[in-house]
Write a protein that holds these residues in place. Structure first.
Motif, PDB file in Angstrom:
ATOM      1  N   VAL A  95       0.841  -1.198   0.000  1.00 38.71           N
ATOM      2  CA  VAL A  95       0.000   0.000   0.000  1.00 38.71           C
ATOM      3  C   VAL A  95       0.878   1.251   0.000  1.00 38.71           C
ATOM      4  CG1 VAL A  95      -1.715   1.303   1.309  1.00 38.71           C
ATOM      5  CG2 VAL A  95      -1.906  -1.177   1.149  1.00 38.71           C
ATOM      6  N   SER A  96       1.912   1.268   0.798  1.00 36.86           N
ATOM      7  CA  SER A  96       2.808   2.428   0.866  1.00 36.86           C
ATOM      8  C   SER A  96       3.501   2.662  -0.464  1.00 36.86           C
ATOM      9  CB  SER A  96       3.855   2.229   1.957  1.00 36.86           C
ATOM     10  OG  SER A  96       3.267   2.166   3.220  1.00 36.86           O
ATOM     11  N   ARG A  97       4.006   1.585  -1.068  1.00 41.14           N
ATOM     12  CA  ARG A  97       4.723   1.725  -2.341  1.00 41.14           C
ATOM     13  C   ARG A  97       3.791   2.137  -3.479  1.00 41.14           C
ATOM     14  NH1 ARG A  97       7.359  -3.620  -3.118  1.00 41.14           N
ATOM     15  NH2 ARG A  97       6.215  -4.280  -1.299  1.00 41.14           N
ATOM     16  N   LEU A  98       2.615   1.522  -3.534  1.00 40.41           N
ATOM     17  CA  LEU A  98       1.657   1.857  -4.581  1.00 40.41           C
ATOM     18  C   LEU A  98       1.202   3.313  -4.453  1.00 40.41           C
ATOM     19  CD1 LEU A  98      -0.005   0.801  -6.959  1.00 40.41           C
ATOM     20  CD2 LEU A  98      -1.756   0.141  -5.315  1.00 40.41           C
ATOM     21  N   ASN A  99       0.899   3.730  -3.243  1.00 42.46           N
ATOM     22  CA  ASN A  99       0.473   5.112  -3.031  1.00 42.46           C
ATOM     23  C   ASN A  99       1.592   6.091  -3.372  1.00 42.46           C
ATOM     24  OD1 ASN A  99      -1.265   7.149  -2.380  1.00 42.46           O
ATOM     25  ND2 ASN A  99      -1.048   6.917  -0.185  1.00 42.46           N
ATOM     26  N   HIS A 100       2.820   5.730  -3.049  1.00 40.45           N
ATOM     27  CA  HIS A 100       3.974   6.568  -3.377  1.00 40.45           C
ATOM     28  C   HIS A 100       4.030   6.823  -4.884  1.00 40.45           C
ATOM     29  CE1 HIS A 100       8.187   7.902  -3.505  1.00 40.45           C
ATOM     30  NE2 HIS A 100       8.307   7.092  -4.534  1.00 40.45           N
ATOM     31  N   TRP A 101       3.889   5.774  -5.694  1.00 41.91           N
ATOM     32  CA  TRP A 101       4.007   5.922  -7.139  1.00 41.91           C
ATOM     33  C   TRP A 101       2.790   6.601  -7.745  1.00 41.91           C
ATOM     34  CZ3 TRP A 101       8.456   6.141  -9.134  1.00 41.91           C
ATOM     35  CH2 TRP A 101       9.512   5.439  -8.569  1.00 41.91           C
ATOM     36  N   ILE A 102       1.613   6.377  -7.167  1.00 39.01           N
ATOM     37  CA  ILE A 102       0.415   7.070  -7.660  1.00 39.01           C
ATOM     38  C   ILE A 102       0.552   8.569  -7.441  1.00 39.01           C
ATOM     39  CG2 ILE A 102      -2.045   7.442  -7.205  1.00 39.01           C
ATOM     40  CD1 ILE A 102      -2.265   4.405  -6.771  1.00 39.01           C
ATOM     41  N   VAL A 103       0.936   8.966  -6.242  1.00 38.05           N
ATOM     42  CA  VAL A 103       1.095  10.393  -5.931  1.00 38.05           C
ATOM     43  C   VAL A 103       2.230  10.987  -6.765  1.00 38.05           C
ATOM     44  CG1 VAL A 103       1.738  12.041  -4.131  1.00 38.05           C
ATOM     45  CG2 VAL A 103       0.076  10.244  -3.625  1.00 38.05           C
ATOM     46  N   GLY A 104       3.346  10.286  -6.851  1.00 36.84           N
ATOM     47  CA  GLY A 104       4.471  10.788  -7.635  1.00 36.84           C
ATOM     48  C   GLY A 104       4.132  10.966  -9.108  1.00 36.84           C
ATOM     49  N   GLY A 105       3.464   9.984  -9.701  1.00 35.37           N
ATOM     50  CA  GLY A 105       3.058  10.083 -11.098  1.00 35.37           C
ATOM     51  C   GLY A 105       2.064  11.216 -11.335  1.00 35.37           C
ATOM     52  N   THR A 106       1.145  11.370 -10.389  1.00 36.11           N
ATOM     53  CA  THR A 106       0.155  12.442 -10.508  1.00 36.11           C
ATOM     54  C   THR A 106       0.826  13.807 -10.428  1.00 36.11           C
ATOM     55  OG1 THR A 106      -1.507  11.006  -9.496  1.00 36.11           O
ATOM     56  CG2 THR A 106      -1.991  13.351  -9.548  1.00 36.11           C
ATOM     57  N   VAL A 107       1.754  13.969  -9.503  1.00 37.91           N
ATOM     58  CA  VAL A 107       2.452  15.251  -9.361  1.00 37.91           C
ATOM     59  C   VAL A 107       3.269  15.554 -10.622  1.00 37.91           C
ATOM     60  CG1 VAL A 107       4.293  16.428  -8.085  1.00 37.91           C
ATOM     61  CG2 VAL A 107       2.467  15.262  -6.846  1.00 37.91           C
ATOM     62  N   LEU A 108       3.926  14.549 -11.174  1.00 35.71           N
ATOM     63  CA  LEU A 108       4.692  14.764 -12.407  1.00 35.71           C
ATOM     64  C   LEU A 108       3.769  15.135 -13.569  1.00 35.71           C
ATOM     65  CD1 LEU A 108       7.392  11.940 -12.272  1.00 35.71           C
ATOM     66  CD2 LEU A 108       7.726  14.402 -12.000  1.00 35.71           C
ATOM     67  N   ALA A 109       2.613  14.480 -13.659  1.00 41.39           N
ATOM     68  CA  ALA A 109       1.652  14.812 -14.714  1.00 41.39           C
ATOM     69  C   ALA A 109       1.148  16.244 -14.552  1.00 41.39           C
ATOM     70  CB  ALA A 109       0.476  13.832 -14.685  1.00 41.39           C
ATOM     71  N   LEU A 110       0.842  16.632 -13.322  1.00 37.89           N
ATOM     72  CA  LEU A 110       0.387  18.007 -13.075  1.00 37.89           C
ATOM     73  C   LEU A 110       1.471  19.015 -13.442  1.00 37.89           C
ATOM     74  CD1 LEU A 110      -1.476  17.526  -9.700  1.00 37.89           C
ATOM     75  CD2 LEU A 110      -2.483  18.268 -11.858  1.00 37.89           C
ATOM     76  N   PHE A 111       2.701  18.705 -13.109  1.00 41.10           N
ATOM     77  CA  PHE A 111       3.807  19.594 -13.444  1.00 41.10           C
ATOM     78  C   PHE A 111       3.936  19.741 -14.963  1.00 41.10           C
ATOM     79  CE2 PHE A 111       8.387  20.421 -14.100  1.00 41.10           C
ATOM     80  CZ  PHE A 111       8.484  21.608 -13.402  1.00 41.10           C
ATOM     81  N   GLY A 112       3.850  18.619 -15.680  1.00 44.36           N
ATOM     82  CA  GLY A 112       3.946  18.658 -17.142  1.00 44.36           C
ATOM     83  C   GLY A 112       2.806  19.446 -17.777  1.00 44.36           C
TER      84      GLY A 112
END
Length: 82
Positions: free
Chosen positions: A13-30
């Motif tokens: 759960v921790s790892r999956l949430n980490h990558w979901i949040v990270g991917g979302t933040v990168l998409a928002l930045f782009g």
């Protein structure tokens, strides 16, 4: 794989949430970088609306991440050289 953080590492759960949040933040930045340089018009407004919508929805996994960290705590540090 385990469902709790522990000495062996972070839970699924921790790892999956980490990558979901990270991917979302990168998409928002782009998206933000793209629409920032666009001229005013319907395309820019659409991208800006998408950016705001994704950012609003991103609050859910971000808040869950904070809740999960408070609930699970930090795993103990790995043994290393002294």
């Amino acid at each position: 794989m385990t469902d709790r953080n522990g000495p062996q590492g972070y839970a699924v759960v921790s790892r999956l949430n980490h990558w979901i949040v990270g991917g979302t933040v990168l998409a928002l930045f782009g998206i933000g970088l793209i629409f920032h340089d666009m001229p005013r018009g319907p395309n820019r407004a659409a991208l800006q609306a998408l950016h705001v919508s994704i950012g609003t929805l991103a609050a859910l996994p971000i808040l869950f991440r904070v809740f999960w960290r408070v609930r699970e705590g930090f795993p103990p540090p790995l043994p290393g050289p002294r």
